[in-house]
Design a protein around this motif. Structure first.
Motif, PDB file in Angstrom:
ATOM      1  N   VAL A 104       0.843  -1.199   0.000  1.00  0.00           N
ATOM      2  CA  VAL A 104       0.000   0.000   0.000  1.00  0.00           C
ATOM      3  C   VAL A 104       0.872   1.240   0.000  1.00  0.00           C
ATOM      4  O   VAL A 104       0.592   2.226  -0.698  1.00  0.00           O
ATOM      5  CB  VAL A 104      -0.948   0.005   1.222  1.00  0.00           C
ATOM      6  CG1 VAL A 104      -1.755   1.291   1.268  1.00  0.00           C
ATOM      7  CG2 VAL A 104      -1.880  -1.200   1.179  1.00  0.00           C
ATOM      8  N   ARG A 105       1.944   1.224   0.765  1.00  0.00           N
ATOM      9  CA  ARG A 105       2.887   2.358   0.810  1.00  0.00           C
ATOM     10  C   ARG A 105       3.480   2.610  -0.565  1.00  0.00           C
ATOM     11  O   ARG A 105       3.611   3.765  -0.995  1.00  0.00           O
ATOM     12  CB  ARG A 105       3.982   2.056   1.832  1.00  0.00           C
ATOM     13  CG  ARG A 105       5.119   3.067   1.885  1.00  0.00           C
ATOM     14  CD  ARG A 105       6.296   2.601   1.069  1.00  0.00           C
ATOM     15  NE  ARG A 105       7.474   3.434   1.297  1.00  0.00           N
ATOM     16  CZ  ARG A 105       8.567   3.390   0.548  1.00  0.00           C
ATOM     17  NH1 ARG A 105       8.629   2.567  -0.491  1.00  0.00           N
ATOM     18  NH2 ARG A 105       9.579   4.157   0.805  1.00  0.00           N
ATOM     19  N   ASN A 106       3.855   1.553  -1.273  1.00  0.00           N
ATOM     20  CA  ASN A 106       4.444   1.729  -2.598  1.00  0.00           C
ATOM     21  C   ASN A 106       3.470   2.379  -3.571  1.00  0.00           C
ATOM     22  O   ASN A 106       3.863   3.162  -4.436  1.00  0.00           O
ATOM     23  CB  ASN A 106       4.910   0.380  -3.157  1.00  0.00           C
ATOM     24  CG  ASN A 106       6.222  -0.067  -2.554  1.00  0.00           C
ATOM     25  OD1 ASN A 106       6.951   0.735  -1.954  1.00  0.00           O
ATOM     26  ND2 ASN A 106       6.528  -1.344  -2.682  1.00  0.00           N
ATOM     27  N   LYS A 107       2.184   2.059  -3.423  1.00  0.00           N
ATOM     28  CA  LYS A 107       1.186   2.695  -4.287  1.00  0.00           C
ATOM     29  C   LYS A 107       1.114   4.189  -4.015  1.00  0.00           C
ATOM     30  O   LYS A 107       0.909   4.994  -4.922  1.00  0.00           O
ATOM     31  CB  LYS A 107      -0.183   2.048  -4.069  1.00  0.00           C
ATOM     32  CG  LYS A 107      -0.305   0.635  -4.619  1.00  0.00           C
ATOM     33  CD  LYS A 107      -1.710   0.097  -4.415  1.00  0.00           C
ATOM     34  CE  LYS A 107      -1.848  -1.302  -4.999  1.00  0.00           C
ATOM     35  NZ  LYS A 107      -3.213  -1.845  -4.800  1.00  0.00           N
ATOM     36  N   GLN A 108       1.283   4.574  -2.755  1.00  0.00           N
ATOM     37  CA  GLN A 108       1.276   5.985  -2.388  1.00  0.00           C
ATOM     38  C   GLN A 108       2.545   6.675  -2.887  1.00  0.00           C
ATOM     39  O   GLN A 108       2.502   7.763  -3.459  1.00  0.00           O
ATOM     40  CB  GLN A 108       1.192   6.136  -0.864  1.00  0.00           C
ATOM     41  CG  GLN A 108      -0.084   5.613  -0.236  1.00  0.00           C
ATOM     42  CD  GLN A 108      -1.227   6.597  -0.341  1.00  0.00           C
ATOM     43  OE1 GLN A 108      -1.052   7.797  -0.166  1.00  0.00           O
ATOM     44  NE2 GLN A 108      -2.409   6.098  -0.631  1.00  0.00           N
ATOM     45  N   TYR A 109       3.681   6.029  -2.671  1.00  0.00           N
ATOM     46  CA  TYR A 109       4.977   6.681  -2.883  1.00  0.00           C
ATOM     47  C   TYR A 109       5.442   6.615  -4.335  1.00  0.00           C
ATOM     48  O   TYR A 109       5.923   7.603  -4.876  1.00  0.00           O
ATOM     49  CB  TYR A 109       6.018   6.030  -1.970  1.00  0.00           C
ATOM     50  CG  TYR A 109       7.332   6.760  -1.902  1.00  0.00           C
ATOM     51  CD1 TYR A 109       7.448   7.962  -1.213  1.00  0.00           C
ATOM     52  CD2 TYR A 109       8.474   6.252  -2.530  1.00  0.00           C
ATOM     53  CE1 TYR A 109       8.648   8.637  -1.133  1.00  0.00           C
ATOM     54  CE2 TYR A 109       9.682   6.923  -2.461  1.00  0.00           C
ATOM     55  CZ  TYR A 109       9.765   8.108  -1.769  1.00  0.00           C
ATOM     56  OH  TYR A 109      10.959   8.774  -1.702  1.00  0.00           O
ATOM     57  N   HIS A 110       5.300   5.456  -4.955  1.00  0.00           N
ATOM     58  CA  HIS A 110       5.840   5.265  -6.304  1.00  0.00           C
ATOM     59  C   HIS A 110       4.809   5.465  -7.405  1.00  0.00           C
ATOM     60  O   HIS A 110       5.146   5.914  -8.493  1.00  0.00           O
ATOM     61  CB  HIS A 110       6.454   3.863  -6.438  1.00  0.00           C
ATOM     62  CG  HIS A 110       7.657   3.637  -5.581  1.00  0.00           C
ATOM     63  ND1 HIS A 110       8.804   4.396  -5.688  1.00  0.00           N
ATOM     64  CD2 HIS A 110       7.885   2.756  -4.568  1.00  0.00           C
ATOM     65  CE1 HIS A 110       9.697   3.970  -4.810  1.00  0.00           C
ATOM     66  NE2 HIS A 110       9.162   2.993  -4.111  1.00  0.00           N
ATOM     67  N   GLU A 111       3.552   5.110  -7.121  1.00  0.00           N
ATOM     68  CA  GLU A 111       2.541   5.133  -8.167  1.00  0.00           C
ATOM     69  C   GLU A 111       1.609   6.337  -8.070  1.00  0.00           C
ATOM     70  O   GLU A 111       0.710   6.487  -8.891  1.00  0.00           O
ATOM     71  CB  GLU A 111       1.721   3.836  -8.118  1.00  0.00           C
ATOM     72  CG  GLU A 111       2.576   2.589  -8.315  1.00  0.00           C
ATOM     73  CD  GLU A 111       1.784   1.313  -8.132  1.00  0.00           C
ATOM     74  OE1 GLU A 111       0.544   1.360  -8.296  1.00  0.00           O
ATOM     75  OE2 GLU A 111       2.390   0.279  -7.828  1.00  0.00           O
ATOM     76  N   GLY A 112       1.797   7.188  -7.044  1.00  0.00           N
ATOM     77  CA  GLY A 112       0.962   8.367  -6.911  1.00  0.00           C
ATOM     78  C   GLY A 112      -0.482   8.055  -6.603  1.00  0.00           C
ATOM     79  O   GLY A 112      -1.384   8.770  -7.032  1.00  0.00           O
ATOM     80  N   GLU A 113      -0.722   6.975  -5.858  1.00  0.00           N
ATOM     81  CA  GLU A 113      -2.089   6.599  -5.481  1.00  0.00           C
ATOM     82  C   GLU A 113      -2.758   7.741  -4.731  1.00  0.00           C
ATOM     83  O   GLU A 113      -2.237   8.289  -3.773  1.00  0.00           O
ATOM     84  CB  GLU A 113      -2.047   5.348  -4.595  1.00  0.00           C
ATOM     85  CG  GLU A 113      -3.394   4.866  -4.117  1.00  0.00           C
ATOM     86  CD  GLU A 113      -4.235   4.318  -5.250  1.00  0.00           C
ATOM     87  OE1 GLU A 113      -5.407   4.733  -5.337  1.00  0.00           O
ATOM     88  OE2 GLU A 113      -3.735   3.500  -6.040  1.00  0.00           O
ATOM     89  N   ALA A 114      -3.953   8.129  -5.181  1.00  0.00           N
ATOM     90  CA  ALA A 114      -4.631   9.287  -4.596  1.00  0.00           C
ATOM     91  C   ALA A 114      -5.438   8.933  -3.358  1.00  0.00           C
ATOM     92  O   ALA A 114      -5.822   9.805  -2.591  1.00  0.00           O
ATOM     93  CB  ALA A 114      -5.555   9.926  -5.637  1.00  0.00           C
ATOM     94  N   ALA A 115      -5.731   7.638  -3.138  1.00  0.00           N
ATOM     95  CA  ALA A 115      -6.577   7.232  -2.026  1.00  0.00           C
ATOM     96  C   ALA A 115      -5.893   7.499  -0.687  1.00  0.00           C
ATOM     97  O   ALA A 115      -4.669   7.391  -0.558  1.00  0.00           O
ATOM     98  CB  ALA A 115      -6.920   5.750  -2.139  1.00  0.00           C
ATOM     99  N   ILE A 116      -6.685   7.852   0.315  1.00  0.00           N
ATOM    100  CA  ILE A 116      -6.175   8.068   1.661  1.00  0.00           C
ATOM    101  C   ILE A 116      -6.053   6.715   2.355  1.00  0.00           C
ATOM    102  O   ILE A 116      -6.968   5.894   2.264  1.00  0.00           O
ATOM    103  CB  ILE A 116      -7.120   8.990   2.463  1.00  0.00           C
ATOM    104  CG1 ILE A 116      -7.392  10.279   1.682  1.00  0.00           C
ATOM    105  CG2 ILE A 116      -6.536   9.294   3.839  1.00  0.00           C
ATOM    106  CD1 ILE A 116      -6.155  11.058   1.332  1.00  0.00           C
ATOM    107  N   PRO A 117      -4.963   6.436   3.064  1.00  0.00           N
ATOM    108  CA  PRO A 117      -4.833   5.151   3.773  1.00  0.00           C
ATOM    109  C   PRO A 117      -5.988   4.941   4.750  1.00  0.00           C
ATOM    110  O   PRO A 117      -6.406   5.869   5.445  1.00  0.00           O
ATOM    111  CB  PRO A 117      -3.499   5.293   4.518  1.00  0.00           C
ATOM    112  CG  PRO A 117      -2.743   6.338   3.772  1.00  0.00           C
ATOM    113  CD  PRO A 117      -3.763   7.282   3.223  1.00  0.00           C
ATOM    114  N   THR A 118      -6.506   3.734   4.799  1.00  0.00           N
ATOM    115  CA  THR A 118      -7.591   3.429   5.719  1.00  0.00           C
ATOM    116  C   THR A 118      -7.077   3.416   7.155  1.00  0.00           C
ATOM    117  O   THR A 118      -5.868   3.303   7.405  1.00  0.00           O
ATOM    118  CB  THR A 118      -8.211   2.064   5.405  1.00  0.00           C
ATOM    119  OG1 THR A 118      -7.235   1.045   5.653  1.00  0.00           O
ATOM    120  CG2 THR A 118      -8.679   1.999   3.947  1.00  0.00           C
ATOM    121  N   ASN A 119      -8.003   3.486   8.097  1.00  0.00           N
ATOM    122  CA  ASN A 119      -7.627   3.431   9.514  1.00  0.00           C
ATOM    123  C   ASN A 119      -6.955   2.111   9.849  1.00  0.00           C
ATOM    124  O   ASN A 119      -5.998   2.076  10.641  1.00  0.00           O
ATOM    125  CB  ASN A 119      -8.871   3.621  10.401  1.00  0.00           C
ATOM    126  CG  ASN A 119      -9.389   5.042  10.362  1.00  0.00           C
ATOM    127  OD1 ASN A 119      -8.637   5.984  10.109  1.00  0.00           O
ATOM    128  ND2 ASN A 119     -10.682   5.209  10.622  1.00  0.00           N
TER     129      ASN A 119
END
Length: 217
Positions: A104-119
């Protein structure tokens, strides 16, 4: 702080993640996820780089250390698993979950995932990062240390302040950073991720500019 000096680096990264976690904004939650995940890797790398005296005499074969310290997150988890078996303690955070948080972190950091991490993801990676740090460095009260450090922080003594000149020099150099459909100025991202890096990089860019100007004269 009551912690020994050789754990200061990994603790500061954990502290930085905790500050964003407590801030709770959408952008903070993304940075907290990335920083908690990074803190696991840094905790392992730092631990394996210590002298034996700072690891309570624990020794590792050179080839094993080199394998654990390579660029793959999975090898860091292999070491954590090995270390728990060596100390005969259970893994409070299992490999499948930590692998998932890292994905999930890689999607945020490398792929520019726009979704907010869930709780669930954010609280899970936080628990894992705190446990890994506490287990490796044998600190039983990590959350108390974090809370005490945060309580004693003051903006004037602990964090560099932002200024327009530094913002401009960083934004001129790095422009706008995109997270999916969300964009942020580089100065905003750098300061949010690490205020000390913000100060140091702005200073380096000023020095480079000054040197180029002097060479051109």
């Amino acid at each position: 702080m009551s912690l020994p000096g050789w754990v200061y680096g990994p603790f500061e990264l954990l502290l930085h993640a905790e500050l964003h976690y407590r801030a709770g904004g959408d952008f903070d939650r993304r940075i907290a996820l990335i920083s908690f995940d990074n803190s696991i890797e840094v905790a392992v790398m730092n631990y394996l780089s210590l002298d034996e005296i700072h690891r309570n005499g624990r020794k590792y074969k050179k080839e094993d250390r080199e394998r654990w310290m390579d660029n793959y997150f999975s090898t860091k988890l292999d070491f954590i698993e090995y270390e728990c078996s060596l100390r005969k303690i259970p893994m409070s955070a299992d490999k499948p979950h930590m692998t998932w948080y890292h994905k999930v972190r890689n999607k945020q950091y490398h792929e520019g995932e726009a979704a907010i991490p869930t709780n669930d993801v954010l609280s899970g990676i936080r628990t894992a990062a705190i446990w890994v740090f506490g287990m490796l460095y044998e600190v039983s009260n990590v959350e108390e240390e974090l809370s005490e450090r945060i309580k004693n922080m003051t903006p004037t003594t602990d964090l560099p302040e932002r200024d327009e000149e530094s913002d401009k020099i960083l934004d001129d150099k790095y422009g706008v950073i995109w997270f999916g459909r969300t964009s942020v100025y580089a100065s905003d991202l750098i300061y949010s991720h690490d205020p000390n890096a913000y100060r140091d990089e702005a200073l380096n860019l000023r020095e480079e500019h000054q040197t180029e100007t002097e060479d051109a004269q």
